[in-house]
Design a protein around this motif. Structure first.
Motif, PDB file in Angstrom:
ATOM      1  N   CYS A  36      -0.709  17.104  -2.758  1.00 20.07           N
ATOM      2  CA  CYS A  36      -1.122  16.955  -1.357  1.00 20.07           C
ATOM      3  C   CYS A  36      -1.479  18.297  -0.710  1.00 20.07           C
ATOM      4  O   CYS A  36      -2.221  18.327   0.274  1.00 20.07           O
ATOM      5  CB  CYS A  36      -0.018  16.277  -0.556  1.00 20.07           C
ATOM      6  SG  CYS A  36       0.228  14.530  -0.965  1.00 20.07           S
ATOM      7  N   LEU A  72      -4.647   2.318   1.886  1.00 21.22           N
ATOM      8  CA  LEU A  72      -4.322   2.480   3.302  1.00 21.22           C
ATOM      9  C   LEU A  72      -5.569   2.469   4.179  1.00 21.22           C
ATOM     10  O   LEU A  72      -5.518   2.039   5.335  1.00 21.22           O
ATOM     11  CB  LEU A  72      -3.553   3.786   3.509  1.00 21.22           C
ATOM     12  CG  LEU A  72      -2.074   3.777   3.140  1.00 21.22           C
ATOM     13  CD1 LEU A  72      -1.472   5.162   3.290  1.00 21.22           C
ATOM     14  CD2 LEU A  72      -1.314   2.779   4.005  1.00 21.22           C
ATOM     15  N   GLY A  73      -6.686   2.931   3.628  1.00 17.40           N
ATOM     16  CA  GLY A  73      -7.925   2.929   4.400  1.00 17.40           C
ATOM     17  C   GLY A  73      -8.333   1.539   4.849  1.00 17.40           C
ATOM     18  O   GLY A  73      -8.978   1.381   5.892  1.00 17.40           O
ATOM     19  N   SER A  78       0.813  -1.213   0.000  1.00 17.32           N
ATOM     20  CA  SER A  78       0.000   0.000   0.000  1.00 17.32           C
ATOM     21  C   SER A  78       0.845   1.262   0.000  1.00 17.32           C
ATOM     22  O   SER A  78       0.318   2.349  -0.244  1.00 17.32           O
ATOM     23  CB  SER A  78      -0.923   0.003   1.227  1.00 17.32           C
ATOM     24  OG  SER A  78      -1.827  -1.068   1.188  1.00 17.32           O
ATOM     25  N   THR A 122      -3.217   5.087  -3.376  1.00 13.78           N
ATOM     26  CA  THR A 122      -2.456   4.738  -2.181  1.00 13.78           C
ATOM     27  C   THR A 122      -3.279   4.980  -0.919  1.00 13.78           C
ATOM     28  O   THR A 122      -3.324   4.135  -0.011  1.00 13.78           O
ATOM     29  CB  THR A 122      -1.155   5.555  -2.119  1.00 13.78           C
ATOM     30  OG1 THR A 122      -0.326   5.200  -3.228  1.00 13.78           O
ATOM     31  CG2 THR A 122      -0.401   5.279  -0.827  1.00 13.78           C
ATOM     32  N   PHE A 123      -3.952   6.115  -0.842  1.00 15.05           N
ATOM     33  CA  PHE A 123      -4.775   6.402   0.335  1.00 15.05           C
ATOM     34  C   PHE A 123      -6.005   5.507   0.385  1.00 15.05           C
ATOM     35  O   PHE A 123      -6.479   5.157   1.475  1.00 15.05           O
ATOM     36  CB  PHE A 123      -5.173   7.883   0.347  1.00 15.05           C
ATOM     37  CG  PHE A 123      -4.099   8.782   0.880  1.00 15.05           C
ATOM     38  CD1 PHE A 123      -3.982   9.025   2.231  1.00 15.05           C
ATOM     39  CD2 PHE A 123      -3.174   9.367   0.021  1.00 15.05           C
ATOM     40  CE1 PHE A 123      -2.976   9.842   2.725  1.00 15.05           C
ATOM     41  CE2 PHE A 123      -2.165  10.189   0.500  1.00 15.05           C
ATOM     42  CZ  PHE A 123      -2.066  10.424   1.870  1.00 15.05           C
ATOM     43  N   THR A 124      -6.529   5.133  -0.770  1.00 13.47           N
ATOM     44  CA  THR A 124      -7.635   4.174  -0.790  1.00 13.47           C
ATOM     45  C   THR A 124      -7.204   2.850  -0.180  1.00 13.47           C
ATOM     46  O   THR A 124      -7.914   2.252   0.639  1.00 13.47           O
ATOM     47  CB  THR A 124      -8.120   3.947  -2.234  1.00 13.47           C
ATOM     48  OG1 THR A 124      -8.507   5.189  -2.810  1.00 13.47           O
ATOM     49  CG2 THR A 124      -9.307   2.996  -2.267  1.00 13.47           C
ATOM     50  N   HIS A 171     -10.780   8.793   2.646  1.00  9.81           N
ATOM     51  CA  HIS A 171     -10.329   7.438   2.326  1.00  9.81           C
ATOM     52  C   HIS A 171      -9.838   6.701   3.569  1.00  9.81           C
ATOM     53  O   HIS A 171     -10.103   5.504   3.744  1.00  9.81           O
ATOM     54  CB  HIS A 171      -9.204   7.488   1.290  1.00  9.81           C
ATOM     55  CG  HIS A 171      -9.692   7.715  -0.105  1.00  9.81           C
ATOM     56  ND1 HIS A 171     -10.856   7.186  -0.581  1.00  9.81           N
ATOM     57  CD2 HIS A 171      -9.139   8.410  -1.148  1.00  9.81           C
ATOM     58  CE1 HIS A 171     -11.032   7.540  -1.846  1.00  9.81           C
ATOM     59  NE2 HIS A 171     -10.002   8.289  -2.206  1.00  9.81           N
ATOM     60  N   LEU A 172      -9.101   7.384   4.422  1.00  8.35           N
ATOM     61  CA  LEU A 172      -8.533   6.748   5.610  1.00  8.35           C
ATOM     62  C   LEU A 172      -9.609   6.335   6.612  1.00  8.35           C
ATOM     63  O   LEU A 172      -9.398   5.423   7.416  1.00  8.35           O
ATOM     64  CB  LEU A 172      -7.534   7.688   6.280  1.00  8.35           C
ATOM     65  CG  LEU A 172      -6.248   7.983   5.493  1.00  8.35           C
ATOM     66  CD1 LEU A 172      -5.385   8.983   6.240  1.00  8.35           C
ATOM     67  CD2 LEU A 172      -5.461   6.696   5.237  1.00  8.35           C
ATOM     68  N   CYS A 198      -8.385  12.484   0.927  1.00 12.52           N
ATOM     69  CA  CYS A 198      -7.482  11.487   1.520  1.00 12.52           C
ATOM     70  C   CYS A 198      -7.923  11.123   2.936  1.00 12.52           C
ATOM     71  O   CYS A 198      -7.885   9.944   3.324  1.00 12.52           O
ATOM     72  CB  CYS A 198      -6.049  12.018   1.532  1.00 12.52           C
ATOM     73  SG  CYS A 198      -5.303  12.142  -0.112  1.00 12.52           S
ATOM     74  N   GLN A 234      -6.675  16.883   0.345  1.00 15.49           N
ATOM     75  CA  GLN A 234      -6.487  16.540   1.750  1.00 15.49           C
ATOM     76  C   GLN A 234      -7.779  16.004   2.363  1.00 15.49           C
ATOM     77  O   GLN A 234      -7.768  15.003   3.098  1.00 15.49           O
ATOM     78  CB  GLN A 234      -6.010  17.771   2.525  1.00 15.49           C
ATOM     79  CG  GLN A 234      -4.628  18.269   2.120  1.00 15.49           C
ATOM     80  CD  GLN A 234      -4.273  19.591   2.774  1.00 15.49           C
ATOM     81  OE1 GLN A 234      -5.042  20.122   3.573  1.00 15.49           O
ATOM     82  NE2 GLN A 234      -3.110  20.130   2.432  1.00 15.49           N
TER      83      GLN A 234
END
Length: 580
Positions: free
Chosen positions: A333, A482-483, A160, A478-480, A345-346, A342, A339
């Motif tokens: 970012c 990481l969630g 991830s 990537t943030f998807t 997503h988290l 993201c 922001q």
């Protein structure tokens, strides 16, 4: 793991991408590491596959859209006859080409060979991923507590986070070997070597994992990291291996190869590793060591084959170095709406984090056979493909987040149903009717997840700045990922933290109750039994963690995620642009 794919880039985007790839690059000394200006390809979630989007070239004046782009959009709003008349009236050959598209060509033998190669390269990634994210946690579950499993779950993080070093893979290489082969060859050799080394001690690791938990976790973290690095290079190679008109097959190759390897290491291996399955069909039991040796030899064999595969030189007319790529990520970012997205997503997968991390482990603990679980996952696979198709069609239009928001309801209900299923799980052997219920539940949950992924991927495609399309898409993906990754460690830790279990030992007419956290594992239960006692679970932390996740998740969905998604969806495209 579930598999998803996004819609392929438009033909005009592919033409621009292909043109960019065939232009010139600065020369370097033979055999010395070269720095390439090309940046990122996109990539996969633990069990999900993210779309591969070729990077859109950067215009010289960094303005978007250009005048000719606006003309093309205006022309596309006309009818077929009107467009032809407008093209004739303006005398523009490009507009006529836009109206009269040439017939599609069949796949050439060169492209067919490239497709086979890409499927095999993605297959190599699937082997270690299927083990690290699929079957090994189930094998360790018989001997480890959930806190110890939480340590092993960290092995999934590198896949991830590969965005962090993907610009390095794209920028440094040996020209004498080739830009992509400079990374693919050593990574596959390392993957094969690590799997071979693990195979020699696999049985020791599986029989006494508590004594080697950090060693096992480190080994599989390395495997996932090397696979992620190889994935970055393969993604980039796909854009030049395939011809311009067949670039859309890159995502297909990844879906077939990666999922085939993953299911071989998860579904197939888990079934053949089961003693009851081997006894039922009269075949030898497939051990982890033997399977790792097979995967290792396969990796070595493909690496040797690649030595005779010539890599076409990639060129670029743009001077984008590694520093520029990282600077671009930072600029993206810094956008306020990025922001917010993201953060969304988290937080988006907290509601079913306990279900994803622990429910299947709990079912195996309750008596579900590993081979039965493998069959359920195998049946689910074609429905994942169907879900991807439905999500792609549903996400069209000006509200791509609509399926993502609607699917929250079914996913919350299914997470609750899964928790109740664990609570009322029948004593083995389970009936055919109950197994069918488990399969239906698995299929529905996976289908809802696929619908959500399709919607969010479509939204990413819509908002990504075409000037830095590849970097933009990869950052959001990537943030998807990481969630769904970051809560796993805390969920597994929480299951043990909230659990209360005792070992009741009867000796000399007396009964002794000893609090034993090990009673949550099969190994701990056996140790208690060897002492003449019985493990009693007074409170199962799984239900508490699941309730916390669903409670917090529901509040987030109702009061933050859906209202925020509606606001972000309504924003004009200009709000997401990095360069204006």
């Amino acid at each position: 793991m579930t598999a998803h794919s996004d819609s392929p880039p438009s033909s005009s985007s592919r033409r621009r991408t292909a043109k960019k790839k065939r232009s010139s690059t600065p020369s370097t000394k033979e055999g010395m590491p070269s720095r390439s200006p090309r940046a990122l390809s996109t990539s996969l979630e633990s069990i999900q596959i993210n779309p591969r989007t070729p990077k859109t070239p950067r215009s010289n004046d960094r303005r978007w859209p250009r005048e000719d782009d606006v003309d093309e959009v205006e022309l596309s709003l006309l009818g077929e006859d009107e467009r032809r008349q407008a093209a004739d009236g303006m005398g523009l050959e490009e507009e006529m080409d836009y109206v009269s598209q040439p017939p599609k060509k069949s796949v050439s033998s060169k492209d067919k060979s490239a497709i086979v190669l890409l499927v095999i390269l993605y297959l190599i990634q699937g082997f270690p991923l299927g083990l690290a994210l699929g079957s090994v946690p189930f094998l360790l579950r018989e001997h480890l507590s959930y806190s110890q499993l939480a340590i092993f779950s960290l092995a999934s993080y590198p896949y991830s986070l590969k965005l962090l070093w993907s610009p390095i893979v794209d920028s440094y290489f040996f020209r004498s070997i080739g830009r992509r082969k400079s990374w693919i060859l050593p990574m596959q050799l390392v993957i094969g070597t690590v799997m071979l080394l693990i195979s020699f001690r696999a049985e020791e690791y599986m029989n006494h994992p508590a004594e080697h938990i950090y060693e096992i976790s480190l080994a599989f973290t390395g495997l996932v990291t090397f696979s992620a690095t190889q994935d970055i290079a393969v993604d980039g190679w796909a854009l030049t291996l395939l011809s311009e008109e067949n670039l859309s097959y890159a995502s297909t190759c990844q879906t077939i190869g990666l999922n085939t390897g993953f299911f071989a290491s998860f579904t197939v291996f888990l079934a053949f590793n089961s003693e009851s399955f081997a006894h039922k069909w009269g075949i030898p039991r497939l051990t982890l060591g033997t399977y790792l040796q097979f995967c290792s030899l396969f990796s070595f064999g493909v690496t040797i084959w690649l030595l005779f595969k010539k890599e076409d030189k990639e060129t670029s007319e743009e001077d984008i170095n590694i520093k520029t790529v990282y600077k671009t990520m930072w600029n993206i970012c810094k956008l306020k709406h990025v922001q917010i997205l993201c953060l969304m997503h988290l937080l988006a997968k907290i509601a079913w984090a306990a279900n994803d991390a622990a429910t299947q482990l709990k079912m195996v603990e309750k008596g579900l056979g590993r081979e039965d679980l493998a069959i359920a996952v195998l049946i689910d696979f074609p429905f994942q493909i169907l879900g991807g198709y439905v999500a792609g069609r549903w996400s069209r239009g000006d509200k791509p987040l609509r399926p993502w928001m609607i699917a929250f309801g079914p996913r919350l209900v299914l997470a609750l149903v899964a928790t109740l299923t664990v609570f009322w799980f029948p004593k083995p052997p389970i009936t055919i009717a109950f197994f069918a219920f488990l399969v239906i539940q698995t299929v529905l949950s996976s289908f809802a997840g696929t619908i959500q992924f399709g919607g969010i991927a479509s939204f990413h495609t819509r908002i990504s700045d075409p000037v830095v399309g590849g970097t933009y898409m990869t950052l959001l993906a990537t943030f998807t990922n990481l969630g769904g990754t970051w809560p796993r460690f805390f969920v597994l830790k929480g299951v043990d933290a909230f659990s209360i279990a005792t070992c009741n030992i009867k000796a000399a007419g007396q009964q002794l109750s000893v609090k034993a956290a090990e009673c949550v594992s099969e190994h701990g239960k056996q140790a208690c039994k060897d002492l003449g006692g019985e493990c009693i679970t007074e409170r199962d932390g799984y239900y508490i963690v699941s309730a916390i996740c669903m409670g917090v998740g529901t509040l987030l969905v109702v009061f933050y995620l859906i209202p925020t998604a509606r606001k972000l969806q309504a924003l004009p495209a200009s709000k997401w642009r990095v360069y204006t």
